[in-house]
Design a protein around this motif. Structure first.
Motif, short mmCIF file in Angstrom:
data_model
loop_
_atom_site.label_atom_id
_atom_site.label_comp_id
_atom_site.label_asym_id
_atom_site.label_seq_id
_atom_site.Cartn_x
_atom_site.Cartn_y
_atom_site.Cartn_z
N THR A 169 3.17 51.65 -62.73
CA THR A 169 2.36 52.63 -63.75
C THR A 169 3.49 53.51 -64.43
N GLN A 195 2.00 45.57 -71.08
CA GLN A 195 0.52 45.49 -70.73
C GLN A 195 0.33 44.21 -70.28
N LYS A 200 0.44 49.52 -66.29
CA LYS A 200 -0.18 50.61 -66.83
C LYS A 200 0.79 51.60 -67.66
#
Length: 400
Positions: A169, A195, A200
């Motif tokens: 992330t 992506q 993320k």
């Protein structure tokens, strides 16, 4: 004549080697606070972190080069003071005299404050060999990593994590990743790439604090969400290492201020690399790149020996993420138009204009566009934007 170089990174190594190449036969002493010999930093967050490059392949020169070149290399010794009046530096309790002093002290990554969890175990930065060695064991498939900061260093680490099977992330406080350094078109391209690899990417997302007792366990966001993590990498920029110069009374202006020759406000002290700012087109800039570290250091070496030649920066940068080779030429400051050139598949380039003037180009897997753009910028040529968009071959633009 003894030249003392403080900092044994890319700039320091280039400066020492260039002095010898130009025929300097006096003493050269290079002082580094890390125990490792001069090494490349860019592969740390890419091939080395991936395990695709061994440590000895990082070395800028074979270990015997320094001894063979009669460069005294003192490693693991931090300089604690400069005395411009006595013309000495203090290292290991010794006052080492110099005739010329070169400060190639580099930079330090910004860290998160301890008050918001920056000192928890499992929170890393990416700058030195020791930094990456400390975190390499964390990169195990299935683990969760949060990258704080959507700049190039953070995104390169994110790509490594995704390739090694981690849950990644990226947190970016600004409205988009790469906002400080690139156009929205480049941000969009790179975001889509990450992506597509399962990363993320959370933009316009502020970090409230990292959570955990002794070791980080996750991140609490400004909007109240909490994201779990096994470890965290912080990539929120760097700060030039100016403290020695500042304490010695040298002028500081977004780094150690130098003139066009690379000389500081003290005529016997010079500076190059990430730590140095220099005159540029009526203003002053500081460049954080390998290319600048080498070119500026070599210019300073020549000027220490009396060349008297102004340093002419030719900015270029690169980043490797997955199979993307992003190459950048020029500086995009002040652009007001982006011209997009598309190739087959994932090939693209984005050309920055201010009015009719070409400033910079970002090329994605398009080395030809990069090379032509770089040459055009260095030659001061600015093709009509419509030609960039439509020309089947860019190379003839170099002759026009």
């Amino acid at each position: 004549m003894r030249v003392v170089i403080v900092g044994a990174g890319q700039a320091g190594a280039a400066l020492a080697a260039k002095l010898r190449a130009l025929g300097h036969d006096g003493e050269i002493v290079m002082l580094g606070d890390e125990p490792a010999p001069p090494y490349q930093r860019p592969p740390l967050s890419k091939a080395y972190l991936l395990g695709e490059m061994e440590e000895d392949r990082l070395w800028l020169r074979a270990p015997e080069f320094w001894a063979d070149s009669n460069v005294e290399l003192r490693l693991g010794q931090a300089v604690t003071a400069i005395d411009p009046t006595a013309k000495t530096v203090t290292v290991g309790g010794e006052a080492l005299a110099y005739d010329h002093l070169a400060l190639t002290t580099g930079s330090t990554p910004r860290r998160l404050p301890a008050a918001i969890g920056g000192s928890l175990e499992g929170v890393y930065t990416v700058r030195t060999l020791a930094d990456v060695d400390a975190m390499r064991g964390e990169f195990q498939p299935g683990r969760r990593v949060i990258i704080v900061g959507g700049g190039y260093i953070g995104l390169e680490a994110a790509a490594v994590g995704a390739k090694l099977g981690l849950e990644v992330t990226v947190l970016e406080m600004a409205p988009r990743i790469l906002q400080r350094v690139a156009a929205p078109e480049t941000s969009d391209y790179v975001r889509a790439l990450h992506q597509s690899h399962g990363v993320k990417v959370l933009e316009s997302t502020g970090l409230d604090r990292l959570v955990g007792d002794d070791r980080v366990e996750g991140a609490l966001l400004k909007d109240g969400r909490q994201i779990p993590a096994d470890f965290v990498i912080v990539g929120v920029g760097i700060t030039p290492n100016t403290h020695l110069a500042d304490e010695a009374g040298l002028e500081i202006d977004n780094g150690i201020a130098t003139d066009e020759l690379g000389r500081t406000s003290d005529p016997a002290i010079w500076s190059a690399g990430d730590c140095a700012s220099f005159p540029w087109r009526g203003g002053r800039i500081r460049l954080e790149s390998v290319g600048n570290a080498i070119d500026q250091a070599e210019a300073v070496a020549a000027n220490i020996l009396g060349a008297g030649a102004a340093y002419e920066a030719k900015p270029w940068f690169w980043s490797d993420q997955y199979d993307l080779k992003l190459q950048i030429a020029g500086l995009n400051m002040g652009y007001d138009r982006i011209v997009t050139r598309r190739g087959e598949g994932d090939v693209a380039s984005f050309w920055y204009y201010r009015g009719a003037d070409l400033l910079a180009v970002d090329s994605m897997n398009d080395s030809r566009a990069y090379m032509v753009g770089k040459r055009l910028i260095e030659m001061g040529k600015s093709p009509v934007p419509e030609v960039i968009e439509t020309a089947a071959d860019l190379k003839p633009l170099l002759k026009g």
